[in-house]
Design a protein around this motif. Structure first.
Motif, short mmCIF file in Angstrom:
data_model
loop_
_atom_site.label_atom_id
_atom_site.label_comp_id
_atom_site.label_asym_id
_atom_site.label_seq_id
_atom_site.Cartn_x
_atom_site.Cartn_y
_atom_site.Cartn_z
N THR A 1 147.49 -11.10 50.37
CA THR A 1 147.20 -11.21 51.80
C THR A 1 147.16 -12.65 52.31
O THR A 1 146.89 -12.88 53.49
CB THR A 1 145.88 -10.52 52.15
N GLN A 2 147.40 -13.62 51.43
CA GLN A 2 147.52 -15.02 51.84
C GLN A 2 148.71 -15.63 51.10
O GLN A 2 148.99 -15.27 49.96
CB GLN A 2 146.25 -15.80 51.54
N GLY B 1 149.66 -13.03 56.10
CA GLY B 1 149.03 -14.12 55.36
C GLY B 1 147.66 -14.51 55.89
O GLY B 1 147.16 -15.61 55.59
N LEU B 2 147.03 -13.64 56.65
CA LEU B 2 145.75 -13.95 57.29
C LEU B 2 144.54 -13.56 56.45
O LEU B 2 143.40 -13.77 56.86
CB LEU B 2 145.66 -13.26 58.66
N GLY B 3 144.77 -12.96 55.29
CA GLY B 3 143.67 -12.57 54.42
C GLY B 3 143.14 -11.19 54.69
O GLY B 3 142.15 -10.77 54.09
N GLU C 1 151.09 -17.49 48.82
CA GLU C 1 150.95 -18.09 47.50
C GLU C 1 152.26 -18.75 47.09
O GLU C 1 153.35 -18.22 47.35
CB GLU C 1 150.54 -17.05 46.46
N LEU D 1 147.65 -19.64 61.14
CA LEU D 1 147.15 -19.62 59.77
C LEU D 1 146.34 -20.90 59.52
O LEU D 1 146.84 -22.00 59.75
CB LEU D 1 148.31 -19.55 58.78
N CYS E 1 153.82 -13.76 50.70
CA CYS E 1 152.64 -12.91 50.85
C CYS E 1 153.10 -11.53 51.27
O CYS E 1 154.25 -11.32 51.67
CB CYS E 1 151.64 -13.49 51.85
#
Length: 401
Positions: A84-85, A24-26, A87, A37, A67
């Motif tokens: 990647t984040q 989830g870090l983008g 939701e 995060l 994610c």
């Protein structure tokens, strides 16, 4: 990160494998040290867990966030693009969630109504919807599961549920091929080859309160504190002489010093259990250090070349891990583990992607404290197959960026 009314900081930390953005870090780079995060500000997290390449976060309010890998729709977001984040799963906005369990490429969701929903791949019938083998990118109710469910679990390609009356249902044919070989031409029990929920036979005279699952095996704890297991025993994780158990079999209490089992957790091929007095036992596959015993990989290979009996004694029969006694929480990935003991976060096992959080990719053979959390108040821990997560509270301290 979030700040409560007293100025205390809370954050969800993530580390380990990240090929699909499951942290989830983008981005999609592995992380070998826990990282907070910055874009996830849900204050009251109830549960964190993961699957083969995806992650799920459940809040106290019953909101579910996902994610990671999504090629089969396992994130339930209505599409099949990786995310990647984290939701919010908007399709469940009006359906508060009690529990979520992640399989390899699918997700099982327990709603507050006691109904079970699923999304993701259905190639092995793991969604509990037999009419089609097609996957689903929006959580769908498993209509054939009529009983009120209180607990769910997911294996690699099968799922399980416990009803409010203590019965267990299983679906998905992930174990079927192994079961067929074990039958040697005989009939495979229905619950091992069902693509819709089918009651697990052999537990009729017990009342089950909790179910968990490994990759190709399942475990339940009864109200009496007894532990029953079935499925693959390739790594002696079921403490049996049989290669595959076609029906639930009790692991006798003498393996646990005569104590009742309070909780149990499963990796893919190893198990961790806690007794009523707080003792922690581990057994099963241990060549990555996932049993927390001081047996290095080289020693394991030496033992394999010497006596099988010695190997079983060291790895395949439940044995205590004293440093974990009294653990308040434990989480298992495929071959690694996390634990909270006296407020500290410990990790051990497979570490190829940095999921042990110690800054290296070297396997960890005994539980070691994660230095990042030395001053933290750990609230929750969770694992995916190769990644780790922790929800922390650090009064008056800043989180590392």
């Amino acid at each position: 990160m979030a700040v409560d009314g007293e100025g205390s900081r809370r954050a969800l930390f993530v580390w380990g494998a990240n090929s699909y953005g499951q942290l989830g870090l983008g981005h999609t780079e592995d992380v070998v040290l826990p990282q907070a995060l910055t874009g996830f500000n849900e204050e009251n997290i109830k549960n964190i867990t993961g699957g083969g390449g995806h992650s799920a976060v459940l809040t106290d309010a019953g909101k579910l966030f996902f994610c990671g890998q999504n090629k089969d729709g396992q994130l339930g977001l209505g599409h099949i693009e990786d995310v990647t984040q984290f939701e919010f799963c908007t399709s469940l906005a009006d359906c508060p969630v009690l529990q979520v369990a992640c399989g390899w490429d699918f997700t099982v969701i327990l709603a507050g109504t006691g109904q079970v929903l699923s999304c993701g791949s259905n190639s092995f019938g793991q969604l509990g919807i037999s009419q089609t083998s097609a996957g689903c990118s929006v959580p769908q109710k498993i209509e054939s599961l009529q009983s009120k469910v209180v607990n769910v679990a997911a294996g690699l390609r099968h799922a399980l549920a416990v009803t409010d009356r203590g019965s267990v249902f299983q679906w998905g044919i992930g174990m079927a091929s192994l079961a067929k070989r074990a039958c040697q031409g005989g009939m495979v029990p229905s619950f091992l080859r069902a693509k819709e929920p089918c009651q697990v036979t052999g537990l009729e005279h017990t009342t089950v309160k909790n179910v968990t699952s490994g990759s190709f095996h399942a475990t339940v704890i009864t109200e009496e504190g007894e532990l029953y297991v079935w499925g693959s025993n390739k790594h002696n994780q079921l403490v049996s002489k049989d290669y595959f158990l076609l029906k639930p079999q009790k692991i006798e209490t003498h393996y646990f010093l005569g104590e009742k089992i309070r909780r149990v957790w499963n990796g893919w091929t190893h198990m961790v259990a806690q007794t009523d007095t707080g003792k922690i036992f581990t057994w099963g596959r241990g060549d990555y250090g996932q049993l927390g015993k001081n047996v290095l990989e080289g020693q394991v290979q030496d033992l394999k070349r010497s006596t099988e009996h010695s190997l079983k004694e060291l790895l395949c029969i439940p044995a205590t891990v004293p440093s974990l006694s009294g653990a308040s929480q434990i989480a298992c990935g495929s071959e690694h583990n996390l634990a909270i003991v006296d407020g500290q976060c410990f990790s051990w096992g497979w570490n190829e992607h940095g999921m042990c959080g110690n800054g290296t990719e070297v396997n960890v053979c005994t539980p070691q404290p994660i230095e990042t959390f030395r001053s933290a108040e750990l609230r929750l821990i969770g694992c995916g197959a190769g990644h780790s997560m922790a929800f922390c509270h650090l009064p008056g301290l800043n989180y590392p960026q």
